[in-house]
Design a protein around this motif. Structure first.
Motif, PDB file in Angstrom:
ATOM      1  N   ASN A   1       0.813  -1.221   0.000  1.00  0.00           N
ATOM      2  CA  ASN A   1       0.000   0.000   0.000  1.00  0.00           C
ATOM      3  C   ASN A   1       0.847   1.271   0.000  1.00  0.00           C
ATOM      4  OD1 ASN A   1      -2.457  -1.204  -0.231  1.00  0.00           O
ATOM      5  ND2 ASN A   1      -3.128  -0.785   1.861  1.00  0.00           N
ATOM      6  N   VAL A   2       2.038   1.206   0.580  1.00  0.00           N
ATOM      7  CA  VAL A   2       2.903   2.391   0.612  1.00  0.00           C
ATOM      8  C   VAL A   2       3.178   2.866  -0.815  1.00  0.00           C
ATOM      9  CG1 VAL A   2       5.187   3.266   1.258  1.00  0.00           C
ATOM     10  CG2 VAL A   2       3.935   1.759   2.823  1.00  0.00           C
ATOM     11  N   GLY A   3       3.576   1.946  -1.682  1.00  0.00           N
ATOM     12  CA  GLY A   3       3.839   2.288  -3.081  1.00  0.00           C
ATOM     13  C   GLY A   3       2.584   2.703  -3.824  1.00  0.00           C
ATOM     14  N   LEU A   4       1.474   2.024  -3.543  1.00  0.00           N
ATOM     15  CA  LEU A   4       0.208   2.360  -4.205  1.00  0.00           C
ATOM     16  C   LEU A   4      -0.257   3.760  -3.819  1.00  0.00           C
ATOM     17  CD1 LEU A   4      -1.702  -1.046  -3.840  1.00  0.00           C
ATOM     18  CD2 LEU A   4      -0.605  -0.129  -5.901  1.00  0.00           C
ATOM     19  N   ILE A   5      -0.091   4.112  -2.556  1.00  0.00           N
ATOM     20  CA  ILE A   5      -0.496   5.444  -2.096  1.00  0.00           C
ATOM     21  C   ILE A   5       0.392   6.515  -2.716  1.00  0.00           C
ATOM     22  CG2 ILE A   5      -0.644   6.946  -0.059  1.00  0.00           C
ATOM     23  CD1 ILE A   5      -1.621   4.389   1.471  1.00  0.00           C
TER      24      ILE A   5
END
Length: 114
Positions: free
Chosen positions: A59-63
């Motif tokens: 999720n860090v990369g997606l955000i």
């Protein structure tokens, strides 16, 4: 947009077809990014609900990608606003010079003698 003029602007204002095409292209780009954002948000939500550590880390990369997309949308809207203002300024300059009214006709009046 036939005839090279787009008359979809209020009060009969007309835009050159090139300007209208530029607006259309920008709106399509914005919509594509917003569609991608919707998919990202769905994936982020699924990962969050799963509580699986790898998914949460992803999720860090997606955000980050989502934030970058939002910046791109803001930039596209800023460019659209600027282009629209320039096109309206050019249109009003033509009107004030008596060369072109919003209906595309000359704004000059003939003076009668006698």
């Amino acid at each position: 947009m036939e005839g090279g003029i787009y008359t979809g602007i209020g009060n009969g204002m007309q835009l050159d077809s090139k300007v209208a095409q530029t607006f259309q292209k920008s709106f399509v780009q914005v919509q594509d990014i917003l569609d991608q954002n919707r998919l990202l948000i769905n994936e982020i939500n699924q990962n969050h609900e799963s509580k699986i550590p790898d998914n949460l880390s992803r999720n860090v990369g997606l955000i980050r990608e989502l934030n970058n997309n939002i910046r791109r949308v803001v930039d596209l809207y800023a460019d659209l606003s600027s282009n629209f203002s320039r096109s309206m300024d050019a249109s009003s300059e033509g009107e004030s010079a008596g060369t072109l009214k919003s209906d595309g006709k000359s704004g000059e009046k003939r003076i009668r003698s006698g």
